[in-house]
Design an enzyme around this catalytic site. Structure first.
Site, PDB file in Angstrom:
ATOM      1  N   ASP A 145       0.833  -1.198   0.000  1.00 33.85           N
ATOM      2  CA  ASP A 145       0.000   0.000   0.000  1.00 33.85           C
ATOM      3  C   ASP A 145       0.870   1.251   0.000  1.00 33.85           C
ATOM      4  OD1 ASP A 145      -1.964  -1.814   0.190  1.00 33.85           O
ATOM      5  OD2 ASP A 145      -2.745  -1.162   2.136  1.00 33.85           O
ATOM      6  N   TYR A 173       2.294   1.912  -3.380  1.00 31.36           N
ATOM      7  CA  TYR A 173       1.224   2.448  -4.232  1.00 31.36           C
ATOM      8  C   TYR A 173       0.974   3.917  -3.892  1.00 31.36           C
ATOM      9  CZ  TYR A 173      -3.252   3.197  -6.464  1.00 31.36           C
ATOM     10  OH  TYR A 173      -4.244   3.714  -7.242  1.00 31.36           O
ATOM     11  N   ASP A 174       0.832   4.198  -2.599  1.00 29.74           N
ATOM     12  CA  ASP A 174       0.550   5.574  -2.161  1.00 29.74           C
ATOM     13  C   ASP A 174       1.625   6.542  -2.625  1.00 29.74           C
ATOM     14  OD1 ASP A 174      -1.726   4.813  -0.958  1.00 29.74           O
ATOM     15  OD2 ASP A 174      -0.940   4.832   1.090  1.00 29.74           O
ATOM     16  N   SER A 179     -35.774  -7.861 -17.105  1.00 31.78           N
ATOM     17  CA  SER A 179     -35.590  -8.673 -15.911  1.00 31.78           C
ATOM     18  C   SER A 179     -35.524 -10.136 -16.355  1.00 31.78           C
ATOM     19  CB  SER A 179     -36.675  -8.385 -14.886  1.00 31.78           C
ATOM     20  OG  SER A 179     -37.816  -9.105 -15.171  1.00 31.78           O
ATOM     21  N   LEU A 180     -35.428 -11.046 -15.398  1.00 34.31           N
ATOM     22  CA  LEU A 180     -35.255 -12.457 -15.744  1.00 34.31           C
ATOM     23  C   LEU A 180     -36.455 -13.246 -15.267  1.00 34.31           C
ATOM     24  CD1 LEU A 180     -31.572 -12.998 -14.556  1.00 34.31           C
ATOM     25  CD2 LEU A 180     -32.358 -13.058 -16.932  1.00 34.31           C
ATOM     26  N   GLU A 214     -23.869 -18.823 -14.215  1.00 42.11           N
ATOM     27  CA  GLU A 214     -23.044 -17.900 -13.415  1.00 42.11           C
ATOM     28  C   GLU A 214     -23.837 -17.396 -12.224  1.00 42.11           C
ATOM     29  OE1 GLU A 214     -22.636 -15.509 -16.837  1.00 42.11           O
ATOM     30  OE2 GLU A 214     -24.067 -14.004 -16.166  1.00 42.11           O
ATOM     31  N   LYS A 229     -25.982 -15.251  -9.643  1.00 40.77           N
ATOM     32  CA  LYS A 229     -26.912 -14.131  -9.739  1.00 40.77           C
ATOM     33  C   LYS A 229     -26.550 -13.188  -8.597  1.00 40.77           C
ATOM     34  CE  LYS A 229     -31.772 -12.985 -10.356  1.00 40.77           C
ATOM     35  NZ  LYS A 229     -31.886 -11.900  -9.392  1.00 40.77           N
ATOM     36  N   ASP A 254     -26.475 -10.358  -6.027  1.00 40.39           N
ATOM     37  CA  ASP A 254     -27.593  -9.669  -5.385  1.00 40.39           C
ATOM     38  C   ASP A 254     -27.172  -8.264  -4.958  1.00 40.39           C
ATOM     39  OD1 ASP A 254     -30.063  -9.248  -4.379  1.00 40.39           O
ATOM     40  OD2 ASP A 254     -29.817 -10.493  -2.599  1.00 40.39           O
ATOM     41  N   ARG A 314     -30.535   1.099 -13.253  1.00 39.72           N
ATOM     42  CA  ARG A 314     -31.465   0.406 -14.124  1.00 39.72           C
ATOM     43  C   ARG A 314     -32.736   1.233 -14.375  1.00 39.72           C
ATOM     44  NH1 ARG A 314     -33.477  -5.470 -13.854  1.00 39.72           N
ATOM     45  NH2 ARG A 314     -35.655  -5.236 -14.401  1.00 39.72           N
ATOM     46  N   GLU A 337     -23.609  -5.522 -11.742  1.00 38.32           N
ATOM     47  CA  GLU A 337     -24.242  -5.370 -10.442  1.00 38.32           C
ATOM     48  C   GLU A 337     -23.233  -4.727  -9.492  1.00 38.32           C
ATOM     49  OE1 GLU A 337     -28.188  -6.797  -9.196  1.00 38.32           O
ATOM     50  OE2 GLU A 337     -27.143  -6.803 -11.107  1.00 38.32           O
ATOM     51  N   TYR A 377     -21.312  -8.622 -16.130  1.00 34.46           N
ATOM     52  CA  TYR A 377     -21.557  -9.969 -16.649  1.00 34.46           C
ATOM     53  C   TYR A 377     -22.253 -10.010 -17.996  1.00 34.46           C
ATOM     54  CZ  TYR A 377     -25.806  -8.560 -14.306  1.00 34.46           C
ATOM     55  OH  TYR A 377     -26.888  -7.833 -13.881  1.00 34.46           O
ATOM     56  N   LYS A 412     -27.900 -19.226 -18.884  1.00 32.23           N
ATOM     57  CA  LYS A 412     -28.062 -18.539 -20.164  1.00 32.23           C
ATOM     58  C   LYS A 412     -27.699 -19.474 -21.314  1.00 32.23           C
ATOM     59  CE  LYS A 412     -26.900 -14.140 -18.028  1.00 32.23           C
ATOM     60  NZ  LYS A 412     -25.915 -13.094 -17.766  1.00 32.23           N
ATOM     61  N   LYS A 465     -33.521 -19.414  -8.485  1.00 30.03           N
ATOM     62  CA  LYS A 465     -33.495 -18.700  -7.205  1.00 30.03           C
ATOM     63  C   LYS A 465     -33.230 -19.661  -6.056  1.00 30.03           C
ATOM     64  CE  LYS A 465     -35.446 -14.446  -7.812  1.00 30.03           C
ATOM     65  NZ  LYS A 465     -35.114 -13.229  -7.129  1.00 30.03           N
ATOM     66  N   CYS A 496     -38.263   1.115  34.129  1.00 29.89           N
ATOM     67  CA  CYS A 496     -37.347   0.037  33.753  1.00 29.89           C
ATOM     68  C   CYS A 496     -37.961  -1.321  34.081  1.00 29.89           C
ATOM     69  CB  CYS A 496     -36.026   0.206  34.485  1.00 29.89           C
ATOM     70  SG  CYS A 496     -34.893  -1.167  34.230  1.00 29.89           S
ATOM     71  N   CYS A 523     -35.591  -2.722  37.130  1.00 28.03           N
ATOM     72  CA  CYS A 523     -35.442  -2.067  38.439  1.00 28.03           C
ATOM     73  C   CYS A 523     -36.551  -1.063  38.734  1.00 28.03           C
ATOM     74  CB  CYS A 523     -34.089  -1.393  38.552  1.00 28.03           C
ATOM     75  SG  CYS A 523     -33.977   0.126  37.578  1.00 28.03           S
ATOM     76  N   CYS A 580     -32.644   3.638  31.221  1.00 28.72           N
ATOM     77  CA  CYS A 580     -32.765   3.543  32.667  1.00 28.72           C
ATOM     78  C   CYS A 580     -31.492   4.162  33.241  1.00 28.72           C
ATOM     79  CB  CYS A 580     -32.867   2.071  33.088  1.00 28.72           C
ATOM     80  SG  CYS A 580     -32.504   1.806  34.820  1.00 28.72           S
ATOM     81  N   CYS A 621     -28.902  -0.594  38.510  1.00 27.91           N
ATOM     82  CA  CYS A 621     -29.920  -1.454  37.909  1.00 27.91           C
ATOM     83  C   CYS A 621     -29.306  -2.831  37.663  1.00 27.91           C
ATOM     84  CB  CYS A 621     -30.385  -0.827  36.597  1.00 27.91           C
ATOM     85  SG  CYS A 621     -31.418  -1.897  35.603  1.00 27.91           S
TER      86      CYS A 621
END
Ligand code: AMP
Ligand code: ZN
Length: 698
Positions: free
Chosen positions: A55, A58-59, A104-105, A135, A137, A139, A158, A196, A248, A318, A342, A436, A439, A454, A459
């Site tokens: 890192d 890279y920085d 949509s599917l 492949e 799906k 979410d 979308r 996605e 995809y 597909k 699904k 409470c 108590c 409370c 307590c």
């Protein structure tokens, strides 16, 4: 870009640039090489998850590029890694039309559905057997990207499928999405791709934890979090949430003439996307001939769902051959050549039996729904937090209601909504208690806060929770003294408050069921060991409201003996780093409470040092004797980790900026400390990368 040979070349270039940088010989002539090298390392890190540089390296290179670009603004290109964050807030997200509508599917849930889909496709195409590409799906939130002449020109949501919102600025914050891609080299002029936007389960958890810290209810799932993030007006905040983009599908392509068709199957298009530098499901995709193998694969894959770092809600099947896809065509809302399989829903509905009100460690009252047990994603759910009164009111949840419950991945169950339309008329509004439940003390609510509390420090419920917290891993770390044991010892009357942890009746414990000599010895040892924990752990373990680990450390640095805090005024407390009026008020209250002071004095008698035995400075480290302070959000390190590194190398942390400070390490959004430090000549102001460079190399 991902061939071994070009990786080797780019790694060589990287080494040369690092060398040049070291000798101060880097110039504007290196800008395009720097850019190329940084793009390559972004790709290694964010797409392949396999970085080739540290890192810090890279920085440093990034900073060089930034500096050279500042000096030569004419040489900046839109795809430079420095150009992801285009300054300022987004005003609005204008609507744009997708080049090809986003459909949509169709869904399937079992083997019969899939066999049915295959039969129809075969009949319609008049073939015996079809090759499929399967492949994940993903979410998340769907998006559409347009690249022209090698550059990302647009990113859109979308929307209604025909038109979406232009969220290009936010898309540019996602570092796995390249700002440019070598299309021309593949004979492509324009490309529209679908994908996605996701939040990994780990980053989602972090985000929900941060909401909880602010007393805000969590989000239900990573999908909602990703979709919400894409609509933020501040691109910087988008960057901070660390979204990822999976691509995809190529929905539209124009070629430059030479190459007519860059791919003939769906699997080839996924490979092309991968070659162009996109995070496509190149390694997840599977090609099968015939639906039977597809069905078997779908079954097997569902079991692996939880092993993935991100959420998927199924698989997409597909037709692989694009000519055959064309022949099959589509209905008005979904293609006939694809179907979603699904997985079992991670939602369920159940009936709300009752609401219990639990008292937390600092007295917060949390309503907890008790529902008829319902299996969700393989786990029986019967108890769900309702967070606070506002949550109940906003969701209009009533006793007797049907509730929709979701459990996303490793996340705790969440009430998505109630169903008012299913009410019979016997449902009752949930009444929040005025006193409470443990108590009977009158409950209070501070303005601007969601939780009722409370305020009785003694307590019983709070006492038990405090003991659990005191013994926990981040506090005094008494291994073996978990929630169950604390509760059990409390029921036996042995644990009355944290002091009794150090005066347990061991003879009696030995006779308790499930306790042998050995386990008693172990527990004794753990308790004994806790006496030599550093002071900040004790302070944190006391469970003073708003005093987290960081504040506990600040306090510990400041004082010579814990009881000194009895003499601190609220103003004096506020002089400590990051201690505002709220925190100061809470500390002040604690150290002006006779019971807490008595407990502290007893602890001291029992052998817990309240004195700040300023840790022997680790000697031999490179930071021996140097003082440090951190401010702002560090790009990679947690503040506590950075502080631990200082201490491990012989340095120490100061409580505030003063002439005694040697180094101020600044991260993003550094505040007043930076201003103050600038006025003191002797304080060196450095970045995290520079700080890391001071540490011994491993
Ligand atoms: P649904 O919203 O349930 O109708 O599912 C359709 C949506 O799934 C599509 O619009 C995509 O946003 C999303 N999706 C996720 N992964 C894939 C994938 N591998 N192929 C196609 N669509 C996908
Ligand atoms: Zn109480």
């Amino acid at each position: 870009m991902n061939s071994n040979e070009s990786a080797k070349k780019l790694q060589q270039k990287t080494a040369e640039l690092i060398k040049k940088q070291g000798s101060g010989k880097i110039t504007a002539a290196d800008i395009s090489n720097l850019r190329e090298v940084l793009q390559f390392h972004e790709y290694r890190y964010y797409v392949l998850n396999d970085p080739l540089v540290t890192d810090t390296e890279y920085d440093h290179l990034y900073k060089s590029l930034e500096k050279l670009e500042r000096e030569n603004p004419a040489l900046i290109t839109a795809d430079s890694p420095t150009q992801r964050v285009a300054g300022g807030l987004t005003k609005d997200f204008p609507q744009v039309q997708h080049l090809v509508p986003m459909l949509s599917l169709d869904n399937s849930y079992n083997a019969e559905d899939l066999a049915d889909f295959d039969r129809k496709a075969r009949e319609s195409a008049e073939v015996d057997s079809i090759e499929y590409c399967v492949e994940p799906k993903f979410d998340g939130a769907s998006i559409s990207l347009v690249y022209e002449d090698d550059m990302l020109v647009r990113g859109a949501t979308r929307g209604d499928g025909v038109k979406g919102d232009d969220i290009t600025n936010n898309i540019r914050q996602i570092r796995s999405i390249p700002l440019s891609a070598p299309l021309k080299a593949h004979g492509i002029r324009q490309l529209e791709i679908r994908g996605e936007i996701m939040l990994t389960k780990a980053n989602f958890k972090k985000y929900n934890d941060s909401l909880a810290e602010q007393n805000l209810p969590p989000l239900a799932n990573p999908r909602n979090a990703a979709a919400g993030t894409l609509r933020l007006k501040d691109p910087k905040q988008v960057a901070a949430r660390k979204l990822e983009g999976f691509l995809y599908h190529i929905s539209f392509v124009t070629t430059t003439g030479k190459h007519k068709e860059p791919f003939h199957t769906h699997a080839e298009s996924i490979s092309l996307l991968w070659e162009l530098g996109f995070k496509s499901p190149e390694h997840e995709k599977k090609v099968f001939k015939g639906i039977d193998k597809v069905i078997a694969f779908c079954h097997d894959f569902e079991a692996k769902r939880d092993d993935l770092p991100y959420e998927i809600d199924g698989l997409v099947i597909k037709v692989n051959d694009l000519a055959l896809q064309d022949k099959l065509g589509m209905t008005s809302h979904h293609p006939r050549w694809a179907i979603a399989y699904k997985f079992k829903a991670r939602q369920g509905t159940s009936h709300l039996r009752s609401v219990e009100f639990q008292v937390g460690r600092t007295g917060n009252i949390t309503p907890v729904a008790k529902i008829d047990p319902v299996p969700i994603g393989g786990v029986m759910v019967s108890s769900i937090s309702l967070h606070n009164e506002d949550f109940i009111r906003e969701k209009d949840i009533r006793l007797g209601d049907q509730l929709l419950v979701e459990r996303a991945g490793d996340v705790i169950p969440y009430v998505v909504k109630s169903f008012p339309e299913l009410r019979k008329g016997t449902e009752k509004k949930i009444k929040f208690p005025e006193t409470c439940p443990v108590c009977d003390h009158t409950l209070n609510k501070t303005e601007g806060e969601a939780a009722w509390r409370c305020n009785n420090y003694n307590c019983e419920a709070q006492v038990v929770q405090r003991m659990i917290h005191f013994a926990s891993k981040d506090a005094m770390e008494i291994t073996g003294m978990g929630e169950a044991i604390v509760n059990r010892f409390h029921e036996q009357g042995w644990l009355k408050n944290i002091t009794s942890l150090y005066a347990l009746p061991w003879n009696e414990i030995e006779t308790l069921e499930g306790f042998g000599k050995k386990s008693v010895e172990k527990l004794k040892e753990a308790i004994e060991k806790s006496k030599s924990q550093p002071l900040y752990r004790l302070i944190y373990g006391l469970g003073i409201r708003y005093v987290g680990e960081t504040t506990a450390k600040t306090i510990a640095q400041k004082i010579g003996h814990l009881l000194e805090l009895e003499n601190y005024s609220i103003e004096q407390l506020q002089e400590m780093e990051d201690v505002g009026p709220k925190v100061a008020g809470s500390i002040h209250e604690f150290f002006h409470d006779a019971d807490s002071i008595r407990i502290l004095k007893e602890l001291e008698v029992l052998g817990l040092p309240l004195k700040n035995e300023k840790k022997e400075l680790a000697s031999g480290g490179n930071l021996t004797g140097l003082s440090f302070l951190f401010t702002g959000t560090l790009p990679t390190l947690k503040r506590s980790a950075a502080e631990a590194m200082v201490e491990a190398n012989g340095g120490y942390i100061l409580g505030g900026v003063s002439a005694k400070l040697n180094y101020l390490v600044v991260g993003e959004d550094a505040g007043s400390k930076l201003e103050k430090a600038k006025k003191i000549n002797s304080v060196k102001i450095i970045s995290e990368a520079e700080f890391l460079a001071m540490l011994p190399s491993k």
